[in-house]
Motif scaffolding. Structure first.
Motif, mmCIF file in Angstrom:
data_model
loop_
_atom_site.group_PDB
_atom_site.id
_atom_site.type_symbol
_atom_site.label_atom_id
_atom_site.label_comp_id
_atom_site.label_asym_id
_atom_site.label_seq_id
_atom_site.Cartn_x
_atom_site.Cartn_y
_atom_site.Cartn_z
ATOM 1 N N UNK A 370 0.932 -1.123 -0.037
ATOM 2 C CA UNK A 370 -0.112 -0.303 0.000
ATOM 3 C C UNK A 370 1.177 1.171 -0.811
ATOM 4 N N UNK A 371 0.349 2.242 -1.035
ATOM 5 C CA UNK A 371 0.863 3.362 -1.044
ATOM 6 C C UNK A 371 0.421 4.866 -1.223
ATOM 7 N N UNK A 374 -2.393 3.925 -3.888
ATOM 8 C CA UNK A 374 -3.555 3.327 -3.953
ATOM 9 C C UNK A 374 -3.920 4.113 -3.228
ATOM 10 N N UNK A 375 -3.898 3.893 -1.727
ATOM 11 C CA UNK A 375 -5.046 4.466 -1.009
ATOM 12 C C UNK A 375 -6.111 5.406 -1.296
ATOM 13 N N UNK A 376 -5.322 6.344 -2.057
ATOM 14 C CA UNK A 376 -5.692 7.447 -2.123
ATOM 15 C C UNK A 376 -7.137 7.292 -4.084
ATOM 16 N N UNK A 377 -6.477 6.064 -4.818
ATOM 17 C CA UNK A 377 -7.584 5.552 -5.481
ATOM 18 C C UNK A 377 -8.474 4.469 -5.505
ATOM 19 N N UNK A 406 0.415 0.421 7.572
ATOM 20 C CA UNK A 406 -0.187 -0.225 6.389
ATOM 21 C C UNK A 406 0.999 0.241 5.172
ATOM 22 N N UNK A 407 1.462 1.245 5.146
ATOM 23 C CA UNK A 407 2.049 1.489 4.622
ATOM 24 C C UNK A 407 3.628 0.974 4.414
ATOM 25 N N UNK A 408 3.697 0.488 5.132
ATOM 26 C CA UNK A 408 5.179 -0.162 5.582
ATOM 27 C C UNK A 408 5.560 -1.759 5.730
ATOM 28 N N UNK A 409 4.332 -2.438 6.217
ATOM 29 C CA UNK A 409 4.103 -3.908 6.027
ATOM 30 C C UNK A 409 3.781 -4.306 4.804
ATOM 31 N N UNK A 410 5.206 -5.347 4.656
ATOM 32 C CA UNK A 410 4.480 -6.544 3.399
ATOM 33 C C UNK A 410 3.797 -7.511 3.659
ATOM 34 N N UNK A 411 3.524 -7.626 2.556
ATOM 35 C CA UNK A 411 2.569 -9.796 3.328
ATOM 36 C C UNK A 411 3.628 -10.437 3.741
ATOM 37 N N UNK A 412 2.904 -10.582 4.785
ATOM 38 C CA UNK A 412 3.405 -12.216 5.392
ATOM 39 C C UNK A 412 3.653 -13.174 4.392
ATOM 40 N N UNK A 413 5.332 -13.483 5.001
ATOM 41 C CA UNK A 413 5.549 -14.562 4.135
ATOM 42 C C UNK A 413 6.203 -15.816 4.847
ATOM 43 N N UNK A 414 5.664 -17.156 4.820
ATOM 44 C CA UNK A 414 5.797 -18.149 6.024
ATOM 45 C C UNK A 414 6.136 -19.489 4.874
#
Length: 418
Positions: A370-371, A374-377, A406-414
């Motif tokens: 999220x940036x 994208x949040x504005x859109x 939300x702007x900093x956290x990438x998806x959790x990859x496990x």
């Protein structure tokens, strides 16, 4: 590659959820699973006891392949819109073959009959619903009774059970979306949805586990009832001051909203209906803020509650006030459009392959990071970003990173071996 969809909250993820997950894969014959999961705030108008990335990690540790966020616009709605939003997300992926949900009955045929009849809500049913509402009973009970009046032979007490109700609305959503996703159901085992007592050695409801945690502060006592991955995440989040979270953590920001809004302004907010804005204003001077008087949220709900307004209805209303979300933002016209994007919270190696497929067949954009653009859109995404900021106010010591995570956290990859 067959894929089954799950609609979840995992608040927290427990052994009953693991049973449902494994049975869903078995009865569907699926190779992969996609979970549409509520974010920071949940269907009964409550904050999640632990945040959305932590619960996504719990799901991945259990074996889910891809976790998508159900926007807060849908995640804190009554059953109809909660179900519609979640099903629209599964439909939008373009890769889901089946939807497997838990129910008290474990039988889908009679729910299919009701869903077929209720898909367009015939005029006779609507009149019956209004007649029931005039008696002063809550909407869920009125809805069940009106269906029973319209469809003789349907037991309103069965229909009113929480998972049966949600299941019905999943089926209605599938029909309204003209979806080819095949619905399946599994009988809920050993504990009821709202059951607070623990009657089994390994399976307890999420409600009972939260009660154990908040009333006794007994995190380690959850261990027999949850997978190891859940305990690992809960210990980490608790040590970091990000869990366990409950409504009382938000009483000050909520009171600020309630005091600063005029009755007219409150009436513009979602779920503030039938003059409740005036009931709220009359209740505020009766609150006691002293520690001896007890929990402020409990006092407020006690003052507002009537036969007509259930605790869940009031919690949803107060949550919309806390988040400052208006009727216009969450109008039926907006909600009928379904989710306008798919927000990825986490994925496994198999989930990565699902995402590659989805890039070619998804009906809406897929968002992994999220940036501001994208949040504005997407207004619904902006609401999720704001919800995360408010949610962080419940932490022991929120940082700027927490407020705008939300702007900093990438998806959790496990990896499934972790």
């Amino acid at each position: 590659m067959k894929t089954t969809g799950l609609i979840v909250e995992y608040n927290p993820l427990h052994n009953g959820h693991e049973y449902h997950f494994l049975e869903s894969k078995r009865v569907s014959g699926a190779d992969c699973t996609i979970a549409v999961m509520s974010g920071q705030f949940l269907q009964r108008g409550e904050p999640a006891m632990v945040g959305k990335w932590a619960r996504a990690e719990m799901a991945l540790r259990m074996g889910v392949d891809l976790v998508l966020e159900l926007p807060v616009a849908y995640s804190t709605q009554p059953a109809e819109w909660f179900a519609y939003g979640a099903v629209s997300a599964l439909q939008a992926t373009g890769v889901v073959d089946s939807l497997c949900f838990g129910s008290e009955s474990g039988e889908i045929n009679w729910l299919q009959v009701v869903a077929e009849a209720m898909c367009d809500e015939p005029e006779a049913f609507q009149k019956g619903l209004q007649d029931e509402l005039k008696t002063g009973i809550p909407y869920p009970a009125a809805y069940s009774r009106a269906i029973a009046r319209h469809l003789p032979g349907i037991d309103p007490s069965e229909l009113a059970k929480p998972n049966n109700t949600l299941g019905l609305h999943y089926l209605i959503a599938l029909k309204r979306l003209n979806s080819r996703i095949v619905p399946l159901t599994i009988t809920r085992q050993k504990s009821g949805y709202n059951q607070t007592e623990i009657t089994d050695q390994a399976i307890a409801s999420a409600t009972a586990l939260r009660h154990m945690l908040f009333e006794r502060g007994a995190l380690n006592e959850l261990e027999p009832f949850v997978p190891n991955g859940t305990m690992t995440v809960l210990h980490r989040e608790t040590a970091a001051g990000r869990a366990p979270i409950e409504w009382e953590h938000y009483t000050k920001p909520l009171l600020l909203q309630l005091l600063n809004h005029s009755p007219h302004q409150l009436a513009e907010l979602h779920e503030v209906t039938e003059g409740l804005e005036h009931r709220i204003k009359h209740a505020l001077p009766l609150l006691s803020l002293s520690s001896e008087a007890g929990r402020i949220m409990e006092q407020l709900i006690g003052l507002l509650k009537t036969k007509r307004y259930t605790r869940t209805k009031l919690q949803r209303m107060l949550l919309r006030i806390l988040l400052n979300q208006t009727k216009a933002q969450l109008s039926p016209t907006v909600l009928r459009q379904g989710v306008p994007y798919l927000r990825v919270l986490g994925f496994s190696p198999a989930g990565r392959q699902l995402l590659k497929r989805m890039k070619h067949v998804s009906k809406v954009p897929i968002i992994t990071n999220v940036n501001a653009a994208s949040s504005d859109a997407y207004p619904l995404l902006q609401m999720d970003v704001q919800a995360t900021s408010v949610y962080a106010l419940g932490f022991e010591s929120a940082t700027p990173h927490d407020l705008f995570r939300d702007y900093y956290e990438p998806p959790v990859q496990l990896n499934q071996t972790e």
